[in-house]
Design a protein around this motif. Structure first.
Motif, PDB file in Angstrom:
ATOM      1  N   ALA A   1      -0.008  -7.232  -8.748  1.00  0.00           N
ATOM      2  CA  ALA A   1      -0.071  -6.549 -10.035  1.00  0.00           C
ATOM      3  C   ALA A   1      -0.419  -5.081  -9.825  1.00  0.00           C
ATOM      4  O   ALA A   1      -1.315  -4.743  -9.036  1.00  0.00           O
ATOM      5  CB  ALA A   1      -1.118  -7.211 -10.927  1.00  0.00           C
ATOM      6  N   GLY A   2       0.290  -4.205 -10.499  1.00  0.00           N
ATOM      7  CA  GLY A   2       0.073  -2.770 -10.362  1.00  0.00           C
ATOM      8  C   GLY A   2       1.028  -2.105  -9.405  1.00  0.00           C
ATOM      9  O   GLY A   2       1.072  -0.873  -9.322  1.00  0.00           O
ATOM     10  N   PHE A   3       1.798  -2.897  -8.656  1.00  0.00           N
ATOM     11  CA  PHE A   3       2.760  -2.371  -7.692  1.00  0.00           C
ATOM     12  C   PHE A   3       4.172  -2.734  -8.172  1.00  0.00           C
ATOM     13  O   PHE A   3       4.623  -3.863  -7.964  1.00  0.00           O
ATOM     14  CB  PHE A   3       2.508  -2.963  -6.308  1.00  0.00           C
ATOM     15  N   PRO A   4       4.886  -1.808  -8.829  1.00  0.00           N
ATOM     16  CA  PRO A   4       6.195  -2.130  -9.390  1.00  0.00           C
ATOM     17  C   PRO A   4       7.309  -2.147  -8.350  1.00  0.00           C
ATOM     18  O   PRO A   4       8.309  -1.429  -8.443  1.00  0.00           O
ATOM     19  CB  PRO A   4       6.401  -1.000 -10.406  1.00  0.00           C
ATOM     20  N   ALA A   5       7.133  -2.959  -7.320  1.00  0.00           N
ATOM     21  CA  ALA A   5       8.147  -3.087  -6.273  1.00  0.00           C
ATOM     22  C   ALA A   5       9.096  -4.230  -6.627  1.00  0.00           C
ATOM     23  O   ALA A   5       8.725  -5.163  -7.347  1.00  0.00           O
ATOM     24  CB  ALA A   5       7.480  -3.348  -4.923  1.00  0.00           C
TER      25      ALA A   5
ATOM     26  N   GLN B   1       5.813   1.505   4.316  1.00  0.00           N
ATOM     27  CA  GLN B   1       6.061   2.051   5.653  1.00  0.00           C
ATOM     28  C   GLN B   1       5.203   3.282   5.944  1.00  0.00           C
ATOM     29  O   GLN B   1       5.052   3.658   7.106  1.00  0.00           O
ATOM     30  CB  GLN B   1       7.543   2.392   5.802  1.00  0.00           C
ATOM     31  N   THR B   2       4.611   3.895   4.917  1.00  0.00           N
ATOM     32  CA  THR B   2       3.883   5.145   5.138  1.00  0.00           C
ATOM     33  C   THR B   2       2.491   5.199   4.516  1.00  0.00           C
ATOM     34  O   THR B   2       1.731   6.118   4.821  1.00  0.00           O
ATOM     35  CB  THR B   2       4.695   6.335   4.584  1.00  0.00           C
ATOM     36  N   VAL B   3       2.136   4.274   3.645  1.00  0.00           N
ATOM     37  CA  VAL B   3       0.816   4.313   3.013  1.00  0.00           C
ATOM     38  C   VAL B   3       0.293   2.889   2.902  1.00  0.00           C
ATOM     39  O   VAL B   3       1.080   1.936   2.815  1.00  0.00           O
ATOM     40  CB  VAL B   3       0.893   4.987   1.623  1.00  0.00           C
ATOM     41  N   TYR B   4      -1.038   2.738   2.968  1.00  0.00           N
ATOM     42  CA  TYR B   4      -1.613   1.401   2.864  1.00  0.00           C
ATOM     43  C   TYR B   4      -2.811   1.410   1.926  1.00  0.00           C
ATOM     44  O   TYR B   4      -3.451   2.432   1.689  1.00  0.00           O
ATOM     45  CB  TYR B   4      -1.992   0.832   4.231  1.00  0.00           C
ATOM     46  N   PHE B   5      -3.099   0.230   1.396  1.00  0.00           N
ATOM     47  CA  PHE B   5      -4.158   0.026   0.412  1.00  0.00           C
ATOM     48  C   PHE B   5      -5.014  -1.139   0.893  1.00  0.00           C
ATOM     49  O   PHE B   5      -4.546  -2.273   0.964  1.00  0.00           O
ATOM     50  CB  PHE B   5      -3.557  -0.320  -0.955  1.00  0.00           C
TER      51      PHE B   5
ATOM     52  N   TYR C   1      -9.677   1.428  -0.152  1.00  0.00           N
ATOM     53  CA  TYR C   1      -9.442   2.445   0.880  1.00  0.00           C
ATOM     54  C   TYR C   1      -7.936   2.703   0.921  1.00  0.00           C
ATOM     55  O   TYR C   1      -7.146   1.778   1.075  1.00  0.00           O
ATOM     56  CB  TYR C   1      -9.949   1.920   2.223  1.00  0.00           C
ATOM     57  N   ILE C   2      -7.554   3.972   0.781  1.00  0.00           N
ATOM     58  CA  ILE C   2      -6.146   4.346   0.729  1.00  0.00           C
ATOM     59  C   ILE C   2      -5.885   5.355   1.840  1.00  0.00           C
ATOM     60  O   ILE C   2      -6.550   6.381   1.932  1.00  0.00           O
ATOM     61  CB  ILE C   2      -5.795   4.982  -0.636  1.00  0.00           C
ATOM     62  N   GLY C   3      -4.945   5.063   2.712  1.00  0.00           N
ATOM     63  CA  GLY C   3      -4.713   5.974   3.825  1.00  0.00           C
ATOM     64  C   GLY C   3      -3.279   5.890   4.309  1.00  0.00           C
ATOM     65  O   GLY C   3      -2.501   5.098   3.822  1.00  0.00           O
ATOM     66  N   ALA C   4      -3.034   6.652   5.292  1.00  0.00           N
ATOM     67  CA  ALA C   4      -3.826   7.759   5.817  1.00  0.00           C
ATOM     68  C   ALA C   4      -2.839   8.778   6.360  1.00  0.00           C
ATOM     69  O   ALA C   4      -1.718   8.433   6.747  1.00  0.00           O
ATOM     70  CB  ALA C   4      -4.780   7.318   6.916  1.00  0.00           C
TER      71      ALA C   4
ATOM     72  N   GLU D   1       2.063  10.033  -3.144  1.00  0.00           N
ATOM     73  CA  GLU D   1       2.865   8.893  -2.685  1.00  0.00           C
ATOM     74  C   GLU D   1       2.183   7.584  -3.059  1.00  0.00           C
ATOM     75  O   GLU D   1       2.832   6.631  -3.509  1.00  0.00           O
ATOM     76  CB  GLU D   1       3.079   8.959  -1.177  1.00  0.00           C
ATOM     77  N   ALA D   2       0.858   7.531  -2.885  1.00  0.00           N
ATOM     78  CA  ALA D   2       0.123   6.321  -3.240  1.00  0.00           C
ATOM     79  C   ALA D   2       0.248   6.021  -4.725  1.00  0.00           C
ATOM     80  O   ALA D   2       0.439   4.867  -5.134  1.00  0.00           O
ATOM     81  CB  ALA D   2      -1.345   6.467  -2.845  1.00  0.00           C
TER      82      ALA D   2
END
Length: 323
Positions: free
Chosen positions: A115-119, A222-226, A235-238, A256-257
């Motif tokens: 939820a919250g990720f419109p993928a 591929q470029t950001v993680y939660f 934690y959001i990075g990086a 991007e996040a």
């Protein structure tokens, strides 16, 4: 096994994992580390070999090492929690990948996006997970003390290998020891000039209070993680910045996040993390004896995978010092 005095240079997750395990094995262990930036301070703590093996800086053979490293984690975590009675945000309940053109690993299972990720598509990679590096370091330090180890806050300035022993100079102090484990960050190259070439990769991330997201798994693109942490923290990075980096990279990471997870826009930022990851030009860490002197053991260049590879690295170090 003869009891040895072993001095470990580096008190991040790698150095303290080795220090705890060596002390438990009966050695007399001293661990020294300075107050400079640690790679631990830039780490999210993901245990994610299926994702990390495809990173642009990863060498071709890194994937197998990461997969092996993951297998050491269940026993390592259980022993550490049993000995200290403390937790450190550890889980291996899977990582969800979104916005990947295909499954990130052969074990991945198609699942619903959180939820919250419109993928449009998401994959669950089972048995991967995370640990909170800052909590983990604190718990490791307590375990090391309980095992009889000595921790000293000093910066190592020079190593001198002599027939009668190894001398380490740290400020006005000088230590004589039987063996050394060099498990420091990018400054380690200065202690053995010409032995290896290392670069520092700066990583910046941020911590938000986002309880409304209710994430139960790490989520990666591929470029950001939660990485959801305790008490509704996220934690959001990086970023990845060679040398000084650019402010625009940090801003770009945030936007991007938000594009991946729009509800982040209204959450509260609590902290910014900033650290330097030690990387070797080969794309692989160095875990083994120094060719010039077998009394020096190298545990260096883990780059983005220090937390994932810490138990494996500590196990190899203990094995090498039991011979």
């Amino acid at each position: 096994m003869a009891v040895q005095h072993i001095l470990i240079i580096g008190d991040g997750v790698i150095g303290l994992s080795a220090a705890w395990k060596l002390a438990r094995a009966g050695h007399r262990v001293t661990c020294i580390g300075d107050d400079g930036p640690r790679s631990t301070d830039a780490a999210a703590g993901m245990l994610a070999p299926s994702f990390e093996r495809h990173h642009p800086r990863a060498a071709g053979s890194l994937g197998a090492l990461l997969e092996e490293g993951l297998t050491f984690w269940p026993d390592f975590a259980r022993e550490l929690m049993n000995e200290t009675g403390q937790t450190f945000g550890y889980d291996q309940n899977g990582i969800i990948g979104i916005s990947f053109p295909s499954a990130p690993s052969s074990s991945a299972i198609e699942t619903e996006p959180p939820a919250g990720f419109p993928a449009s598509r998401a994959w669950l990679v089972p048995e991967e997970g995370q640990a909170d590096p800052r909590l983990l370091r604190s718990v490791l330090l307590n375990a090391f003390w309980k095992a009889g180890g000595t921790h000293i806050q000093l910066k190592a300035d020079a190593i001198e290998c002599r027939p009668e022993g190894i001398s380490v100079r740290a400020g006005t102090e000088r230590f004589m020891t039987d063996r050394i484990v060099l498990a420091g960050g990018v400054r380690s190259a200065e202690l053995l000039p010409g032995a290896f070439e290392m670069e520092g990769v700066r990583g910046r991330a941020f911590l938000h209070h986002a309880p409304e997201l209710k994430l139960t798994h790490v989520v990666r693109t591929q470029t950001v993680y939660f990485c959801p942490k305790s008490d509704g923290l996220l934690y959001i990075g990086a970023t990845e910045e060679i040398e000084a980096g650019e402010p625009a990279m940090f801003d770009g990471l945030w936007w991007e996040a938000v594009s991946v997870c729009p509800p982040l826009q209204g959450t509260e930022r609590l902290k910014v993390f900033d650290g330097v990851r030690p990387a070797l030009k080969s794309g692989l860490p160095k875990i083994g004896h120094w060719a010039e002197d077998e009394r020096v053991y190298l545990a260096l260049g883990h780059d983005r995978n220090g937390v994932l590879l810490a138990p494996l690295t500590a196990d190899r170090i203990v094995l090498a010092h039991s011979l």
